[in-house]
Write a protein that holds these residues in place. Structure first.
Motif, PDB file in Angstrom:
ATOM      1  N   ARG A  91      -1.494   6.550   1.355  1.00 56.25           N
ATOM      2  CA  ARG A  91      -0.038   6.922   1.688  1.00 56.25           C
ATOM      3  C   ARG A  91       0.039   7.808   2.792  1.00 56.25           C
ATOM      4  O   ARG A  91      -0.454   8.711   3.019  1.00 56.25           O
ATOM      5  CB  ARG A  91       0.720   7.213   0.442  1.00 56.25           C
ATOM      6  N   LYS A 146       4.292   3.877  11.339  1.00 55.44           N
ATOM      7  CA  LYS A 146       4.433   2.953  10.496  1.00 55.44           C
ATOM      8  C   LYS A 146       3.986   3.648   9.091  1.00 55.44           C
ATOM      9  O   LYS A 146       2.982   4.178   9.016  1.00 55.44           O
ATOM     10  CB  LYS A 146       3.497   2.012  10.935  1.00 55.44           C
ATOM     11  N   GLU A 182      -6.141   4.967  -3.021  1.00 55.90           N
ATOM     12  CA  GLU A 182      -4.866   4.791  -2.665  1.00 55.90           C
ATOM     13  C   GLU A 182      -4.577   5.689  -1.395  1.00 55.90           C
ATOM     14  O   GLU A 182      -4.748   7.076  -1.488  1.00 55.90           O
ATOM     15  CB  GLU A 182      -3.979   5.166  -3.885  1.00 55.90           C
ATOM     16  N   ARG A 198      -6.445  -3.013   1.688  1.00 58.04           N
ATOM     17  CA  ARG A 198      -5.597  -3.640   1.849  1.00 58.04           C
ATOM     18  C   ARG A 198      -4.248  -3.071   1.661  1.00 58.04           C
ATOM     19  O   ARG A 198      -4.261  -2.008   1.025  1.00 58.04           O
ATOM     20  CB  ARG A 198      -5.682  -4.781   0.793  1.00 58.04           C
ATOM     21  N   ASN A 199      -3.193  -3.680   2.385  1.00 56.26           N
ATOM     22  CA  ASN A 199      -1.865  -3.098   2.289  1.00 56.26           C
ATOM     23  C   ASN A 199      -1.093  -3.589   0.839  1.00 56.26           C
ATOM     24  O   ASN A 199      -1.522  -4.383   0.390  1.00 56.26           O
ATOM     25  CB  ASN A 199      -0.962  -3.703   3.219  1.00 56.26           C
ATOM     26  N   VAL A 200      -0.609  -2.517   0.199  1.00 54.09           N
ATOM     27  CA  VAL A 200      -0.075  -2.713  -1.019  1.00 54.09           C
ATOM     28  C   VAL A 200       1.413  -3.167  -0.606  1.00 54.09           C
ATOM     29  O   VAL A 200       1.935  -2.649   0.176  1.00 54.09           O
ATOM     30  CB  VAL A 200      -0.075  -1.532  -1.833  1.00 54.09           C
ATOM     31  N   LYS A 201       2.002  -4.284  -1.251  1.00 50.91           N
ATOM     32  CA  LYS A 201       3.446  -4.758  -1.307  1.00 50.91           C
ATOM     33  C   LYS A 201       4.296  -3.872  -2.192  1.00 50.91           C
ATOM     34  O   LYS A 201       4.026  -3.753  -3.190  1.00 50.91           O
ATOM     35  CB  LYS A 201       3.509  -6.078  -0.963  1.00 50.91           C
ATOM     36  N   ASN A 256       0.492   2.361   3.103  1.00 55.07           N
ATOM     37  CA  ASN A 256       0.663   2.187   1.556  1.00 55.07           C
ATOM     38  C   ASN A 256      -0.617   1.175   1.266  1.00 55.07           C
ATOM     39  O   ASN A 256      -0.394   0.022   1.344  1.00 55.07           O
ATOM     40  CB  ASN A 256       1.840   1.744   0.835  1.00 55.07           C
ATOM     41  N   ALA A 257      -1.813   1.823   1.072  1.00 57.69           N
ATOM     42  CA  ALA A 257      -3.046   0.907   0.952  1.00 57.69           C
ATOM     43  C   ALA A 257      -3.960   1.122  -0.008  1.00 57.69           C
ATOM     44  O   ALA A 257      -3.945   2.526  -0.766  1.00 57.69           O
ATOM     45  CB  ALA A 257      -3.680   1.133   2.554  1.00 57.69           C
TER      46      ALA A 257
END
Length: 142
Positions: free
Chosen positions: A104, A110, A102, A139-142, A113-114
């Protein structure tokens, strides 16, 4: 005084031996990236390393050093990487290290958070390991 010097030399040798595992090699590589220590990061890579990332490939250490190393160091300095899952497998002179991470922070203004995946193959060279292959995806975490 000689006993102290001998003990100190022995202690350094012991530390170097402990830092020679594949997982410790990868930890040292990520620490070098985060510290912006170009020489240390490059020293841990095989000259003929192959790096896969986001559908692109770099075929040598020199190619990586001239293309993406500086950007990777800047990204690592600006973010925090947390290992969520770690596995290591050693088979003779070849090892595989796999991590789920993870990341951050903020990069180039920008938020980051991936979730990332890293698979590395390392080769035993002398008393230590060098990174022969890296495959990164995230991948980006939403």
């Amino acid at each position: 005084m000689k006993k102290t010097a001998v003990f100190f030399a022995f202690a350094l040798t012991a530390v170097n031996a402990l830092a020679a595992s594949p997982s410790e090699t990868m930890a040292a590589f990520h620490a070098a990236l985060g510290a912006g220590d170009r020489a240390a990061a490059i020293a841990l890579l095989s000259p003929d390393i192959v790096i896969y990332e986001s559908g692109f490939v770099e075929h040598t250490r020199d190619e990586y050093a001239s293309h993406h190393l500086d950007a990777d160091m800047a990204y690592c300095k600006a973010t925090t990487r947390k290992i969520l899952k770690h596995a290591e497998r050693i088979d003779g002179n070849v090892a595989t290290v796999m991590e789920e991470t993870e990341t951050r922070g903020s990069f180039k203004g920008k938020p980051v958070n991936a979730r990332g995946l890293e698979t590395t193959i390392l080769e035993k060279r002398g008393d230590g390991w060098v990174v022969a292959h890296i495959h990164w995806s995230s991948r980006n975490v939403k």
